[in-house]
Design a protein around this motif. Structure first.
Motif, PDB file in Angstrom:
ATOM      1  N   GLY A   1      -7.307   3.202  46.390  1.00  0.00           N
ATOM      2  CA  GLY A   1      -6.678   4.478  46.730  1.00  0.00           C
ATOM      3  C   GLY A   1      -6.068   5.232  45.575  1.00  0.00           C
ATOM      4  N   CYS A   2      -6.365   4.828  44.347  1.00  0.00           N
ATOM      5  CA  CYS A   2      -5.839   5.553  43.192  1.00  0.00           C
ATOM      6  C   CYS A   2      -6.736   6.732  42.822  1.00  0.00           C
ATOM      7  CB  CYS A   2      -5.745   4.634  41.970  1.00  0.00           C
ATOM      8  SG  CYS A   2      -4.528   3.327  42.123  1.00  0.00           S
ATOM      9  N   GLN A   3      -6.122   7.701  42.176  1.00  0.00           N
ATOM     10  CA  GLN A   3      -6.830   8.742  41.431  1.00  0.00           C
ATOM     11  C   GLN A   3      -7.208   8.116  40.090  1.00  0.00           C
ATOM     12  OE1 GLN A   3      -7.057  11.715  42.893  1.00  0.00           O
ATOM     13  NE2 GLN A   3      -7.708  13.107  41.261  1.00  0.00           N
ATOM     14  N   VAL A   4      -8.482   8.180  39.718  1.00  0.00           N
ATOM     15  CA  VAL A   4      -8.918   7.437  38.532  1.00  0.00           C
ATOM     16  C   VAL A   4      -9.563   8.364  37.508  1.00  0.00           C
ATOM     17  CG1 VAL A   4     -10.473   5.650  37.667  1.00  0.00           C
ATOM     18  CG2 VAL A   4      -9.189   5.269  39.787  1.00  0.00           C
ATOM     19  N   VAL A   5      -9.027   8.333  36.301  1.00  0.00           N
ATOM     20  CA  VAL A   5      -9.553   9.127  35.198  1.00  0.00           C
ATOM     21  C   VAL A   5     -10.062   8.170  34.120  1.00  0.00           C
ATOM     22  CG1 VAL A   5      -8.976  10.810  33.401  1.00  0.00           C
ATOM     23  CG2 VAL A   5      -7.983  11.026  35.702  1.00  0.00           C
ATOM     24  N   GLY A   6     -11.331   8.329  33.776  1.00  0.00           N
ATOM     25  CA  GLY A   6     -11.922   7.514  32.722  1.00  0.00           C
ATOM     26  C   GLY A   6     -11.993   8.274  31.412  1.00  0.00           C
ATOM     27  N   ILE A   7     -12.155   7.524  30.347  1.00  0.00           N
ATOM     28  CA  ILE A   7     -12.395   8.107  29.024  1.00  0.00           C
ATOM     29  C   ILE A   7     -13.603   7.371  28.454  1.00  0.00           C
ATOM     30  CG2 ILE A   7     -11.459   8.425  26.696  1.00  0.00           C
ATOM     31  CD1 ILE A   7      -8.645   8.332  28.006  1.00  0.00           C
ATOM     32  N   ALA A   8     -14.547   8.120  27.915  1.00  0.00           N
ATOM     33  CA  ALA A   8     -15.742   7.486  27.354  1.00  0.00           C
ATOM     34  C   ALA A   8     -16.250   8.347  26.208  1.00  0.00           C
ATOM     35  CB  ALA A   8     -16.818   7.308  28.430  1.00  0.00           C
TER      36      ALA A   8
ATOM     37  N   ALA B   1     -13.045   3.305  27.608  1.00  0.00           N
ATOM     38  CA  ALA B   1     -14.281   2.513  27.617  1.00  0.00           C
ATOM     39  C   ALA B   1     -14.771   2.407  29.055  1.00  0.00           C
ATOM     40  CB  ALA B   1     -14.058   1.145  26.986  1.00  0.00           C
ATOM     41  N   ALA B   2     -14.767   3.557  29.733  1.00  0.00           N
ATOM     42  CA  ALA B   2     -14.909   3.580  31.189  1.00  0.00           C
ATOM     43  C   ALA B   2     -16.307   3.231  31.666  1.00  0.00           C
ATOM     44  CB  ALA B   2     -14.492   4.953  31.730  1.00  0.00           C
ATOM     45  N   SER B   3     -17.290   3.314  30.791  1.00  0.00           N
ATOM     46  CA  SER B   3     -18.627   2.919  31.219  1.00  0.00           C
ATOM     47  C   SER B   3     -18.910   1.462  30.870  1.00  0.00           C
ATOM     48  CB  SER B   3     -19.684   3.818  30.561  1.00  0.00           C
ATOM     49  OG  SER B   3     -19.700   3.618  29.153  1.00  0.00           O
ATOM     50  N   GLY B   4     -17.966   0.799  30.234  1.00  0.00           N
ATOM     51  CA  GLY B   4     -18.172  -0.572  29.769  1.00  0.00           C
ATOM     52  C   GLY B   4     -17.901  -1.603  30.851  1.00  0.00           C
ATOM     53  N   ALA B   5     -18.046  -2.849  30.453  1.00  0.00           N
ATOM     54  CA  ALA B   5     -17.992  -3.945  31.413  1.00  0.00           C
ATOM     55  C   ALA B   5     -16.629  -4.054  32.085  1.00  0.00           C
ATOM     56  CB  ALA B   5     -18.323  -5.262  30.706  1.00  0.00           C
ATOM     57  N   VAL B   6     -15.558  -3.878  31.332  1.00  0.00           N
ATOM     58  CA  VAL B   6     -14.218  -4.001  31.903  1.00  0.00           C
ATOM     59  C   VAL B   6     -13.790  -2.673  32.537  1.00  0.00           C
ATOM     60  CG1 VAL B   6     -11.782  -4.434  31.400  1.00  0.00           C
ATOM     61  CG2 VAL B   6     -13.549  -5.834  30.309  1.00  0.00           C
ATOM     62  N   GLY B   7     -13.882  -1.597  31.768  1.00  0.00           N
ATOM     63  CA  GLY B   7     -13.381  -0.302  32.234  1.00  0.00           C
ATOM     64  C   GLY B   7     -14.036   0.166  33.515  1.00  0.00           C
ATOM     65  N   SER B   8     -15.335  -0.052  33.642  1.00  0.00           N
ATOM     66  CA  SER B   8     -16.033   0.426  34.836  1.00  0.00           C
ATOM     67  C   SER B   8     -15.542  -0.304  36.078  1.00  0.00           C
ATOM     68  CB  SER B   8     -17.545   0.250  34.669  1.00  0.00           C
ATOM     69  OG  SER B   8     -17.896  -1.111  34.606  1.00  0.00           O
ATOM     70  N   VAL B   9     -15.216  -1.578  35.934  1.00  0.00           N
ATOM     71  CA  VAL B   9     -14.748  -2.360  37.087  1.00  0.00           C
ATOM     72  C   VAL B   9     -13.297  -2.009  37.409  1.00  0.00           C
ATOM     73  CG1 VAL B   9     -14.393  -4.688  37.976  1.00  0.00           C
ATOM     74  CG2 VAL B   9     -16.425  -4.179  36.600  1.00  0.00           C
ATOM     75  N   VAL B  10     -12.477  -1.853  36.374  1.00  0.00           N
ATOM     76  CA  VAL B  10     -11.072  -1.443  36.592  1.00  0.00           C
ATOM     77  C   VAL B  10     -11.030  -0.168  37.424  1.00  0.00           C
ATOM     78  CG1 VAL B  10      -9.028  -0.473  35.454  1.00  0.00           C
ATOM     79  CG2 VAL B  10     -10.131  -2.516  34.514  1.00  0.00           C
ATOM     80  N   GLY B  11     -11.789   0.837  36.980  1.00  0.00           N
ATOM     81  CA  GLY B  11     -11.720   2.136  37.642  1.00  0.00           C
ATOM     82  C   GLY B  11     -12.244   2.100  39.070  1.00  0.00           C
ATOM     83  N   GLN B  12     -13.332   1.380  39.282  1.00  0.00           N
ATOM     84  CA  GLN B  12     -13.899   1.346  40.635  1.00  0.00           C
ATOM     85  C   GLN B  12     -12.997   0.586  41.603  1.00  0.00           C
ATOM     86  OE1 GLN B  12     -18.530   1.200  40.690  1.00  0.00           O
ATOM     87  NE2 GLN B  12     -17.940   0.253  38.771  1.00  0.00           N
ATOM     88  N   ILE B  13     -12.380  -0.508  41.134  1.00  0.00           N
ATOM     89  CA  ILE B  13     -11.452  -1.225  42.026  1.00  0.00           C
ATOM     90  C   ILE B  13     -10.236  -0.351  42.314  1.00  0.00           C
ATOM     91  CG2 ILE B  13      -9.978  -3.246  42.324  1.00  0.00           C
ATOM     92  CD1 ILE B  13     -11.859  -4.869  40.623  1.00  0.00           C
ATOM     93  N   ALA B  14      -9.739   0.337  41.307  1.00  0.00           N
ATOM     94  CA  ALA B  14      -8.570   1.198  41.521  1.00  0.00           C
ATOM     95  C   ALA B  14      -8.890   2.294  42.539  1.00  0.00           C
ATOM     96  CB  ALA B  14      -8.099   1.799  40.200  1.00  0.00           C
ATOM     97  N   ARG B  15     -10.116   2.835  42.487  1.00  0.00           N
ATOM     98  CA  ARG B  15     -10.509   3.832  43.496  1.00  0.00           C
ATOM     99  C   ARG B  15     -10.544   3.200  44.880  1.00  0.00           C
ATOM    100  NH1 ARG B  15     -13.827   8.617  43.977  1.00  0.00           N
ATOM    101  NH2 ARG B  15     -12.000   8.771  45.271  1.00  0.00           N
ATOM    102  N   ILE B  16     -11.091   1.994  44.973  1.00  0.00           N
ATOM    103  CA  ILE B  16     -11.120   1.305  46.270  1.00  0.00           C
ATOM    104  C   ILE B  16      -9.693   1.150  46.805  1.00  0.00           C
ATOM    105  CG2 ILE B  16     -11.565  -0.958  47.343  1.00  0.00           C
ATOM    106  CD1 ILE B  16     -14.069  -1.149  45.463  1.00  0.00           C
TER     107      ILE B  16
END
Lengths: 345, 345
Positions: free
Chosen positions: B172-179, B155-170
């Motif tokens: 230093g993680c490699q981030v893979v979304g699913i949508a 749910a990477a474009s959604g309210a929770v998933g989009s924030v999880v992924g962007q913070i994880a990138r900040i």
């Protein structure tokens, strides 16, 4: 004193389901010589533990499997026969992962000396060794017991379960054990001092568990899996912790149970009740060994932890006893006495 | 400005599987009067969130279900119309759990003022509100991201998933979304800056995930369950953390999947890989709200977090939009604009 030959038990073939005697082979080989930096050990006590079933399978686990034709893996307490290793002298007692054999070579890695002042030397395979450390570290690092909470542990008369429950009682928890048969249950209640112990062989374990845990379950120390897990799941309180240490009920399974996939239900319970499931292996907490020995040997001395061993003589009986262990036939920590205990002469 | 009547959407009946429009009922009632210690609120933005599906069922969850004939629950941003509550004045903007209705009374409990300086006031329902706090606290308290690790979130474009992924990138993680769908996946990669985003509607998600995570998966932020979870499980690395935040794939299920019970396999993975599964609910971490707003509003200002809203006008459309949300038809945080936004006039 050393026999002329070294007897070893090898993995002859991989089991399909329950191991059978034909999966093992007893061989005689020459006693090896200690090379530079090595010592020759004579096995006194061999530990039998449920994890050994996993090592017999080809599948990847947290450790590589035992190869066909290789000596079965296992921890043992031995006496040093010859030593070319600085710091070790003949006659000293050591514990190391030397396998199912009468003699072995060691360079000291992964082993350490046993202090006979702390208790019988065989305790280094149980309450003061790997199973005890498993109980101690899983309980404190993951279970995080708090006064007044309820803990449930199965295999409650065994090496891990008995220590988990007794430490949890010392820490002020209400402790309910599960064991197989009336004799074990009486021992767990009367000798180990658990608040309750339920016989999983009797009907309606789920209903009896509910009765024994009127405030629900805050810590379920998972070392069996299967039906016991299914009975516990509905009783878990919000924020319950589940250290996942072993799954002996599954080890001999050849295929997953059919019917309904209960993973979605389990995940829903994890979410709604905010459960913590955490797997661990004792080696992850090896750095806590000193603190563990200090605490548990103290509780043993004070009589606050009791410990039962189930000792069988003769290396040749190790296969039969491991097969029995996986069916719950042992009563206490299962040990094979491979040669006489010099500290008891 | 206030309409003469208050429009409300009630739960008319409990859904069997997917909710249908007939499960909801729109009614008109008198606009209530603010009593002592109360304020009258006029709803501007109503939040639609997956958890609402759970509240429509009778079964016990972490919160009581909405009763039949009761106003549907939900968080909303409102303007104060009248106030008999100290500290609140007409014209101020507040966020509170006031439900699916145009007007509501509040005594201030469970709500707080919205600071328009931090961003559009609707953000208090998303990136700066409950979904953002869910992402932030689940990621930091349970996911514990470390530089160089791989995180997967659906749910990477959604309210929770989009924030999880962007913070994880900040962090230093490699981030893979699913949508779901090409448009969302392009947005997640190109706008949100995820390293990869996979379309779960295309074949062989498991194979593509493996390709996108060559070093395995260290954190799987679970907000969907179902097939995505099954595809992730074999990719989890030793010591992976799985914050369990939601299971939208299961919410409309009427019965568990048949076939094989994969619980034993899941437990084995937990044990062997020493996985940590931990369920959580945002309210468990309410005390971290201040730190969360400080950090996330800062990242928003710096352009390091981007945020998309999917706004539909009209309270009467809330049922249809919730039904669509549960099928993944929204694109970004789903919000109903119940009345004009005074900050945009």
């Amino acid at each position: 004193m050393p026999a002329e030959m070294n007897r070893q038990i090898l993995l002859a073939s991989r089991p399909q389901g329950e191991p059978v005697p034909e999966n093992f082979r007893l061989v005689e080989t020459a006693i090896p010589k200690a090379g530079p930096g090595q010592m020759l050990l004579h096995t006194i006590y061999l530990s039998l533990d449920p994890y050994m079933r996993g090592r017999m399978d080809a599948g990847k686990s947290y450790a590589a499997p035992v190869g066909i034709g290789e000596v079965m893996e296992g921890g043992a307490v031995s006496v040093v026969v010859e030593s070319n290793l600085a710091g070790y002298s003949p006659g000293e007692i050591v514990v190391a992962r030397t396998g199912w054999q009468e003699f072995s070579l060691s360079n000291g890695e992964g082993g350490h000396k046993v202090d006979p002042a702390l208790g019988p030397i065989s305790f280094a395979l149980g309450v003061l060794g790997m199973p005890g450390l498993t109980a101690y570290t899983g309980l404190f690092n993951i279970g995080k017991p708090k006064v007044g909470e309820t803990l449930v542990v199965a295999a409650a008369s065994g090496a891990v379960g008995s220590v988990v429950g007794q430490i949890a009682r010392i820490k002020g928890c209400q402790v309910v054990g599960i064991a197989g048969g009336d004799q074990k249950c009486r021992f767990v209640k009367q000798e180990l001092g658990f608040d309750e112990c339920l016989d999983h062989r009797l009907p309606d374990l789920a209903g009896r568990l509910q009765g024994a845990c009127p405030k629900g379950v805050d810590i379920y120390f998972e070392n069996v899996g299967g039906d016991v897990f299914e009975a516990i799941l509905p009783l878990l309180n919000n924020f319950a912790r589940i250290p996942v240490c072993g799954l002996i009920a599954h080890y001999n399974a050849t295929q997953p149970p059919q019917g309904t996939n209960r993973v979605p239900q389990l995940m829903r319970e994890i979410l709604v009740k905010r459960l913590s499931f955490q797997g661990f292996i004792v080696f992850d907490f090896a750095s806590q060994f000193g603190q563990f020995v200090h605490d548990v040997s103290g509780w043993l001395r004070q009589g606050r932890i009791k410990y039962r061993e189930d000792i069988t003589d003769g290396l040749e009986n190790a296969p039969r006893e491991l097969i029995g262990l996986l069916k719950g036939e042992n009563f206490g920590k299962k040990i094979i006495r491979v040669s006489p205990d010099p500290s008891k002469r």
